[in-house]
Design an enzyme around this catalytic site. Sequence first.
Site, mmCIF file in Angstrom:
data_model
loop_
_atom_site.group_PDB
_atom_site.id
_atom_site.type_symbol
_atom_site.label_atom_id
_atom_site.label_comp_id
_atom_site.label_asym_id
_atom_site.label_seq_id
_atom_site.Cartn_x
_atom_site.Cartn_y
_atom_site.Cartn_z
ATOM 1 N N ASN A 104 -1.795 0.437 -6.666
ATOM 2 C CA ASN A 104 -2.172 0.651 -5.271
ATOM 3 C C ASN A 104 -3.029 -0.496 -4.780
ATOM 4 O OD1 ASN A 104 -2.500 2.520 -2.822
ATOM 5 N ND2 ASN A 104 -4.621 1.979 -3.321
ATOM 6 N N GLU A 105 -2.584 -1.138 -3.707
ATOM 7 C CA GLU A 105 -3.303 -2.202 -3.008
ATOM 8 C C GLU A 105 -3.814 -3.314 -3.930
ATOM 9 O OE1 GLU A 105 -6.234 -0.646 -0.318
ATOM 10 O OE2 GLU A 105 -4.703 0.164 1.032
ATOM 11 N N TYR A 140 -3.571 0.216 8.587
ATOM 12 C CA TYR A 140 -4.563 0.949 9.367
ATOM 13 C C TYR A 140 -4.840 0.266 10.700
ATOM 14 C CZ TYR A 140 -5.422 3.733 5.182
ATOM 15 O OH TYR A 140 -5.284 4.572 4.112
ATOM 16 N N ASP A 188 -11.801 3.678 -3.586
ATOM 17 C CA ASP A 188 -12.510 4.424 -2.559
ATOM 18 C C ASP A 188 -12.367 5.931 -2.778
ATOM 19 O OD1 ASP A 188 -14.012 4.906 -0.281
ATOM 20 O OD2 ASP A 188 -12.267 4.845 1.039
ATOM 21 N N ASN A 206 0.485 0.111 3.087
ATOM 22 C CA ASN A 206 -0.724 0.785 3.554
ATOM 23 C C ASN A 206 -1.249 0.020 4.757
ATOM 24 O OD1 ASN A 206 -0.323 2.267 1.236
ATOM 25 N ND2 ASN A 206 -2.181 1.579 0.196
ATOM 26 N N TYR A 243 -9.107 0.310 10.936
ATOM 27 C CA TYR A 243 -9.872 -0.825 10.418
ATOM 28 C C TYR A 243 -9.594 -2.110 11.199
ATOM 29 C CZ TYR A 243 -10.712 2.222 6.399
ATOM 30 O OH TYR A 243 -11.081 3.267 5.593
ATOM 31 N N TRP A 271 -2.418 9.251 5.260
ATOM 32 C CA TRP A 271 -3.631 9.234 4.439
ATOM 33 C C TRP A 271 -4.721 9.994 5.186
ATOM 34 C CZ3 TRP A 271 -4.141 8.173 -0.462
ATOM 35 C CH2 TRP A 271 -5.427 8.057 -0.998
ATOM 36 N N GLU A 275 0.399 4.662 3.416
ATOM 37 C CA GLU A 275 -0.906 5.072 3.955
ATOM 38 C C GLU A 275 -1.019 4.645 5.405
ATOM 39 O OE1 GLU A 275 -4.438 3.969 1.856
ATOM 40 O OE2 GLU A 275 -3.577 4.393 -0.135
ATOM 41 N N LYS A 280 -10.369 11.162 6.368
ATOM 42 C CA LYS A 280 -9.034 10.938 6.932
ATOM 43 C C LYS A 280 -8.081 12.101 6.684
ATOM 44 C CE LYS A 280 -9.141 5.891 6.861
ATOM 45 N NZ LYS A 280 -10.436 5.732 6.159
#
Length: 580
Positions: free
Chosen positions: A390-391, A446, A148, A444, A450, A527, A482, A546
């Site tokens: 990452n992720e 949210y 992203d 991470n 989200y 983030w 994040e 963000k």
Amino acid sequence: MLKPRSTPTRELVNLDGIWRFTVGEQTLDVAVPASYNDLFTDSAIRDHVGWVRYHRQVRVPRGWADERVVLRVDAATHEGKVYVDDVLVAEHAGGYLPFEADITEHVRAGEEFRLTIGVNNELTDTTIPPGTVITTPDGRRQQQYLHDFYNYAGLARSVWLYSRPAVHIEDITIVTELDGTVHYSVETSEPAPVRVRVLDASGTCVAEADGAHGDLRVEDVILWRPGAGYLYDLEVEIADTDVYVQPFGVRTVEVRGTEFFVNGEPFYFTGFGKHEDTPVRGKGHDPAYLVHDFQLMRWIGANSFRTSHYPYAEEVLEFADRHGIVVIDETAAVGLNLAVASGLMGAPPRPTFSPETFGEATREAHARHLRELVARDKNHPSVVMWCIANEPASNEEGARDYFEPLVELTRKLDPTRPVTYAAVIFATHENDRIADLFDVLCLNRYYGWYVATGDLATARVYLEGDLRGWAEKYGKPIIMSEYGADSMPGQHSVWDIPWTEEYQLSYLEANHRIFDRIDAVVGEHVWNFADFQTAPGIHRVDGNKKGVFTRDRRPKAAAHALRARWAGLDGRKPSSVAGE
């Protein structure tokens, strides 16, 4: 790989500036360093998929007749080929790490040669990061990718020409202990007598020794500390032919239980995930933005950042070394998660790790990237941990077979630093398959953005249950790598309305209330530091918003709230100083 430096035996020519640039049938002027995508008004160049060529004339200094001549490219995103006149002298896959070529046999001192660097921005299932090139109905080639942030391309970092003696220093490794012991190892192009000296910040010799490998002891050592980046120089000389100076700091890092220690003292991370991203330049390295970003981090009270989601320019790490900023150094392995793409695009789910998707060839590219990253950054005291992905889809079958060899490789390459990865929200303490392999858990999350969008009461419940589950199962330090909410500058409301500056602030405060209640949480990286560009689409409006600073570095309301929270912590957890 040693960074090019000017020394008594080495000279350095910087090749940054205006080059010629060929894409398709067009030849234009282009800036180096810079991503090429935003420099031009032609959308066909911005959206180009495939090879482009940078070219210019270069003159070799006339005093280099008896020296080896080396050409170094600090980064070519994502693949590079270097030609001297029409001869291919180097090629490299991976867009965020340097490569070089000894071009002595192809050039003459005092004369010019034509330098051409081909750069290819294509991403595939076997590149790091991965992607897919498709053909649109009208016949255009289009790059799709799973990360992203915008797929900027080109020569985003410097290009150098440098000289070195025929018998030269090839590599230096430094490991330190708190009592001032300095373990060193020097590799040379051929066997030669080696002499080393440690110089303090004033240039005074404080220790010296002979031999390519050994230990030194610095008396009354001054430690490199977060916020106080004291550096020594290791001056290496071989056989009266070559001299190289490697800066270093004396410090240790370790994990014990649920705590992270720097120099034997508990450390709490405050800061950000960042991006190398600025207007016009894209991912082009810019010293002015480097200085200003570090000033803003100091102003806000940040003591650390993660190089999300790729290795940054080495100048960034050098600056962090000098200013005592702690760095989590991350590979470019972002997007190893096909479930994310399925969720966004509504596509049928596919297994992330398989011979048809991300298999052995992808892992080999990942391993090569890790080797190059550790080789480049191993001597930076600011780097306290390696983040190898990452992720990723760490909750899927095949994740352990993919990652376990990479964790083992990282520990072999550098036994002195902890290893981590940043876990996606789909990976929970119940279904994650790789967390036990790592030293620190980076999460991470949210909730409130989200998940439970706009409902911070529910978000707090979800977050606390999630964090306590990880803490109880693994008993390891947890860093919130994040957490964040988009906000449009100037968008306001008296209610908790997503996209307003007030909601971003309330979102962060809701997260902080939970962090402060859980002992295993040893850090918070918001983030993001600043808004950044992403691929166009309905999920983003002119990029990811963000950031607590705008893309041109103006503070949003959240920046002032973070400054109030982080000011004066000195590496301590906010809840531990609440009563002071």
